[in-house]
Design a protein around this motif. Sequence first.
Motif, short mmCIF file in Angstrom:
data_model
loop_
_atom_site.label_atom_id
_atom_site.label_comp_id
_atom_site.label_asym_id
_atom_site.label_seq_id
_atom_site.Cartn_x
_atom_site.Cartn_y
_atom_site.Cartn_z
N ALA A 121 0.83 -1.21 0.00
CA ALA A 121 0.00 0.00 0.00
C ALA A 121 0.86 1.25 0.00
O ALA A 121 0.48 2.28 -0.57
N ASN A 122 2.00 1.18 0.65
CA ASN A 122 2.85 2.35 0.77
C ASN A 122 3.85 2.49 -0.36
O ASN A 122 4.64 3.43 -0.37
N ILE A 123 3.79 1.58 -1.32
CA ILE A 123 4.50 1.76 -2.58
C ILE A 123 3.44 2.28 -3.54
O ILE A 123 2.76 1.52 -4.23
N SER A 124 3.23 3.59 -3.52
CA SER A 124 2.09 4.15 -4.24
C SER A 124 2.41 5.50 -4.86
O SER A 124 3.37 6.17 -4.48
N ILE A 125 1.57 5.85 -5.83
CA ILE A 125 1.60 7.17 -6.46
C ILE A 125 0.31 7.87 -6.02
O ILE A 125 -0.78 7.36 -6.28
N PRO A 126 0.42 9.00 -5.33
CA PRO A 126 -0.78 9.64 -4.76
C PRO A 126 -1.63 10.36 -5.81
O PRO A 126 -1.53 11.57 -5.97
N LEU A 127 -2.46 9.63 -6.52
CA LEU A 127 -3.40 10.23 -7.46
C LEU A 127 -4.68 10.58 -6.72
O LEU A 127 -4.94 10.07 -5.63
N HIS A 128 -5.50 11.44 -7.32
CA HIS A 128 -6.77 11.82 -6.69
C HIS A 128 -7.92 11.35 -7.57
O HIS A 128 -7.84 11.52 -8.78
N PRO A 129 -8.98 10.75 -7.06
CA PRO A 129 -9.27 10.53 -5.64
C PRO A 129 -8.77 9.18 -5.13
O PRO A 129 -8.92 8.87 -3.95
N VAL A 130 -8.16 8.36 -6.01
CA VAL A 130 -7.72 7.02 -5.62
C VAL A 130 -6.25 6.87 -5.95
O VAL A 130 -5.85 7.07 -7.10
N PRO A 131 -5.39 6.51 -4.97
CA PRO A 131 -3.96 6.35 -5.26
C PRO A 131 -3.68 5.07 -6.05
O PRO A 131 -4.44 4.11 -6.00
N LEU A 132 -2.57 5.09 -6.77
CA LEU A 132 -2.12 3.91 -7.51
C LEU A 132 -1.08 3.20 -6.65
O LEU A 132 -0.08 3.79 -6.25
N VAL B 288 -10.32 6.06 6.92
CA VAL B 288 -9.92 5.57 5.60
C VAL B 288 -10.95 4.57 5.07
O VAL B 288 -11.18 4.47 3.86
N LEU B 289 -11.61 3.86 5.99
CA LEU B 289 -12.61 2.86 5.58
C LEU B 289 -13.93 3.47 5.14
O LEU B 289 -14.85 2.75 4.75
N VAL B 290 -14.02 4.80 5.18
CA VAL B 290 -15.19 5.49 4.62
C VAL B 290 -14.75 6.60 3.66
O VAL B 290 -15.55 7.46 3.32
N SER B 291 -13.51 6.57 3.21
CA SER B 291 -12.99 7.57 2.28
C SER B 291 -13.36 7.20 0.85
O SER B 291 -13.99 6.17 0.60
N ALA B 292 -12.93 8.01 -0.10
CA ALA B 292 -13.25 7.78 -1.51
C ALA B 292 -12.73 6.44 -2.01
O ALA B 292 -13.32 5.82 -2.89
N SER B 293 -11.61 5.97 -1.46
CA SER B 293 -11.01 4.72 -1.94
C SER B 293 -11.43 3.50 -1.12
O SER B 293 -10.92 2.40 -1.34
N ALA B 294 -12.38 3.66 -0.21
CA ALA B 294 -12.77 2.55 0.68
C ALA B 294 -13.34 1.36 -0.09
O ALA B 294 -13.14 0.21 0.30
N GLY B 295 -14.05 1.60 -1.17
CA GLY B 295 -14.64 0.50 -1.93
C GLY B 295 -13.60 -0.46 -2.45
O GLY B 295 -13.82 -1.68 -2.50
N TYR B 296 -12.44 0.05 -2.81
CA TYR B 296 -11.35 -0.81 -3.28
C TYR B 296 -10.86 -1.71 -2.15
O TYR B 296 -10.56 -2.88 -2.35
N LEU B 297 -10.78 -1.12 -0.95
CA LEU B 297 -10.34 -1.91 0.21
C LEU B 297 -11.31 -3.05 0.50
O LEU B 297 -10.89 -4.17 0.78
N LEU C 189 -12.80 8.31 -13.30
CA LEU C 189 -11.91 8.69 -12.20
C LEU C 189 -11.20 7.50 -11.56
O LEU C 189 -10.03 7.58 -11.21
N GLY C 190 -11.94 6.39 -11.39
CA GLY C 190 -11.45 5.30 -10.55
C GLY C 190 -11.12 4.01 -11.26
O GLY C 190 -10.78 3.03 -10.59
N TYR C 191 -11.23 3.99 -12.60
CA TYR C 191 -10.89 2.76 -13.32
C TYR C 191 -9.97 3.02 -14.51
O TYR C 191 -8.90 2.43 -14.60
#
Length: 195
Positions: A40-51, A97-106, A164-166
């Motif tokens: 998770a911490n090897i990431s590129i901070p994109l908005h609204p979902v990081p890569l 984080v579990l209710v943020s924009a990226s929570a669905g991916y989690l 945005l997210g795919y």
Amino acid sequence: MTSILSQTYQPYLLQHYRLTQWSHQLLATTLAALLMAISANISIPLHPVPLSLQSLAVLLLGAFLGRKLAVLAILEYLLLGACGLPFFAGGHGGINVLVSASAGYLYGFIFSAYIAGWAAERGYDRHFFSGLCAFALAHQIIFVFGVFYLAFYLHTSIYHALQLGYLPFAGFDLLKFFIAAAIMFTLWQFGKKPS
């Protein structure tokens, strides 16, 4: 005649190591949760979902541990992250984080790990093409959860959430399930114990 769907195989780690005691299973799932945190911490901070590399880790956890232990590892990862450990992308932690924009991916990770583990228990990861198909399906489940949740979170259309997210991740993620299939095929072909 037995069909391939009814045949069962051991996932890679369980084929080589006996994890029958609960303490060994807990150790395996905890190490897997730590692997998820690192990926998770090897990431590129994109908005609204990081890569990040998390989805690749999810596929490999399913293949190595099977559906039961892989799902437990993902749940442990989510619980530890929700408790405030910096286990989520960008070093974030906490229940928010579990209710943020990226929570669905989690949440999609849980189902993706289950499918990848199920495929490993059917021996699909032992062959490159069937592994590629299984990992592609498992990987897309993450996006189903992620995109629908993102549309709900942003109060927007599915089409806009896809943009945005795919779509920004599609090429990189194709590479992820290709890598997962190649790793597992190589391990099964060249990491076999001598007969």
